[in-house]
Motif scaffolding. Structure first.
Motif, PDB file in Angstrom:
ATOM      1  N   THR A 169     -29.197 -19.848  17.905  1.00 38.55           N
ATOM      2  CA  THR A 169     -29.343 -18.776  17.006  1.00 38.55           C
ATOM      3  C   THR A 169     -30.124 -19.169  15.817  1.00 38.55           C
ATOM      4  O   THR A 169     -30.771 -18.349  15.246  1.00 38.55           O
ATOM      5  CB  THR A 169     -27.973 -18.295  16.268  1.00 38.55           C
ATOM      6  OG1 THR A 169     -27.421 -19.374  15.493  1.00 38.55           O
ATOM      7  CG2 THR A 169     -27.041 -17.988  17.521  1.00 38.55           C
ATOM      8  N   GLY A 203     -35.872 -15.332  16.431  1.00 38.91           N
ATOM      9  CA  GLY A 203     -36.212 -14.604  15.370  1.00 38.91           C
ATOM     10  C   GLY A 203     -35.828 -12.962  15.089  1.00 38.91           C
ATOM     11  O   GLY A 203     -34.955 -12.702  16.057  1.00 38.91           O
ATOM     12  N   ASP A 204     -36.144 -12.371  14.155  1.00 34.04           N
ATOM     13  CA  ASP A 204     -35.689 -11.016  14.144  1.00 34.04           C
ATOM     14  C   ASP A 204     -35.990  -9.845  15.325  1.00 34.04           C
ATOM     15  O   ASP A 204     -35.329  -9.264  15.625  1.00 34.04           O
ATOM     16  CB  ASP A 204     -36.473 -10.246  12.813  1.00 34.04           C
ATOM     17  CG  ASP A 204     -35.861 -11.021  11.582  1.00 34.04           C
ATOM     18  OD1 ASP A 204     -34.539 -11.591  11.572  1.00 34.04           O
ATOM     19  OD2 ASP A 204     -36.585 -10.926  10.458  1.00 34.04           O
ATOM     20  N   ASP A 205     -37.100 -10.437  15.931  1.00 32.05           N
ATOM     21  CA  ASP A 205     -37.546  -9.797  17.108  1.00 32.05           C
ATOM     22  C   ASP A 205     -37.004 -10.126  18.303  1.00 32.05           C
ATOM     23  O   ASP A 205     -37.138  -9.710  19.468  1.00 32.05           O
ATOM     24  CB  ASP A 205     -39.029  -9.908  17.319  1.00 32.05           C
ATOM     25  CG  ASP A 205     -39.429 -11.178  17.602  1.00 32.05           C
ATOM     26  OD1 ASP A 205     -38.785 -12.245  17.714  1.00 32.05           O
ATOM     27  OD2 ASP A 205     -40.484 -11.454  17.996  1.00 32.05           O
ATOM     28  N   GLY A 206     -35.967 -11.092  18.427  1.00 33.42           N
ATOM     29  CA  GLY A 206     -35.173 -11.412  19.370  1.00 33.42           C
ATOM     30  C   GLY A 206     -35.663 -12.518  20.272  1.00 33.42           C
ATOM     31  O   GLY A 206     -35.207 -12.816  21.555  1.00 33.42           O
ATOM     32  N   HIS A 207     -36.777 -13.041  19.909  1.00 34.74           N
ATOM     33  CA  HIS A 207     -37.512 -13.998  20.621  1.00 34.74           C
ATOM     34  C   HIS A 207     -37.469 -15.428  19.736  1.00 34.74           C
ATOM     35  O   HIS A 207     -37.288 -15.563  18.588  1.00 34.74           O
ATOM     36  CB  HIS A 207     -38.748 -13.670  20.982  1.00 34.74           C
ATOM     37  CG  HIS A 207     -38.963 -12.588  21.817  1.00 34.74           C
ATOM     38  ND1 HIS A 207     -38.434 -12.584  23.157  1.00 34.74           N
ATOM     39  CD2 HIS A 207     -39.110 -10.921  21.730  1.00 34.74           C
ATOM     40  CE1 HIS A 207     -38.521 -11.330  23.652  1.00 34.74           C
ATOM     41  NE2 HIS A 207     -38.959 -10.425  22.840  1.00 34.74           N
ATOM     42  N   LYS A 245     -38.542 -18.616  17.294  1.00 35.71           N
ATOM     43  CA  LYS A 245     -39.465 -18.822  16.201  1.00 35.71           C
ATOM     44  C   LYS A 245     -39.672 -20.164  15.711  1.00 35.71           C
ATOM     45  O   LYS A 245     -39.059 -20.833  16.430  1.00 35.71           O
ATOM     46  CB  LYS A 245     -39.002 -17.976  14.888  1.00 35.71           C
ATOM     47  CG  LYS A 245     -37.612 -18.476  14.402  1.00 35.71           C
ATOM     48  CD  LYS A 245     -36.890 -17.763  13.373  1.00 35.71           C
ATOM     49  CE  LYS A 245     -35.544 -18.441  12.817  1.00 35.71           C
ATOM     50  NZ  LYS A 245     -35.147 -18.046  11.791  1.00 35.71           N
TER      51      LYS A 245
END
Length: 73
Positions: A27, A31-35, A37
């Motif tokens: 986790t 990233g915030d986009d679900g991919h 980072k």
């Protein structure tokens, strides 16, 4: 390692290994986009696989440390 006692290092590595959760660790790399980072793989499944590999390496480190004879003079 407490009080320069290598046995505490081995115990700490063991405790860390036993509490290690690859899903939770992954986790931190999503990233915030679900991919992925910060250089992590793009797909979540690949991040989890990396974290599972890390868990295996922690176990290998524990095994190697636990085989050492720290009491040898």
């Amino acid at each position: 390692m407490a009080d320069n006692d290598p046995h505490t290092l081995v115990q700490n590595v063991y405790d860390y290994w036993q509490s290690y959760d690859p899903d939770y660790e992954a986790t931190f790399w999503i990233g915030d986009d679900g991919h992925g980072k910060n250089g992590a793989p793009y797909h979540i499944v690949d991040i989890v696989r990396d974290m599972e590999a890390a868990e295996k390496r922690i176990a290998e480190l524990y095994d190697a440390l636990s085989e050492l004879d720290f009491d040898e003079d």
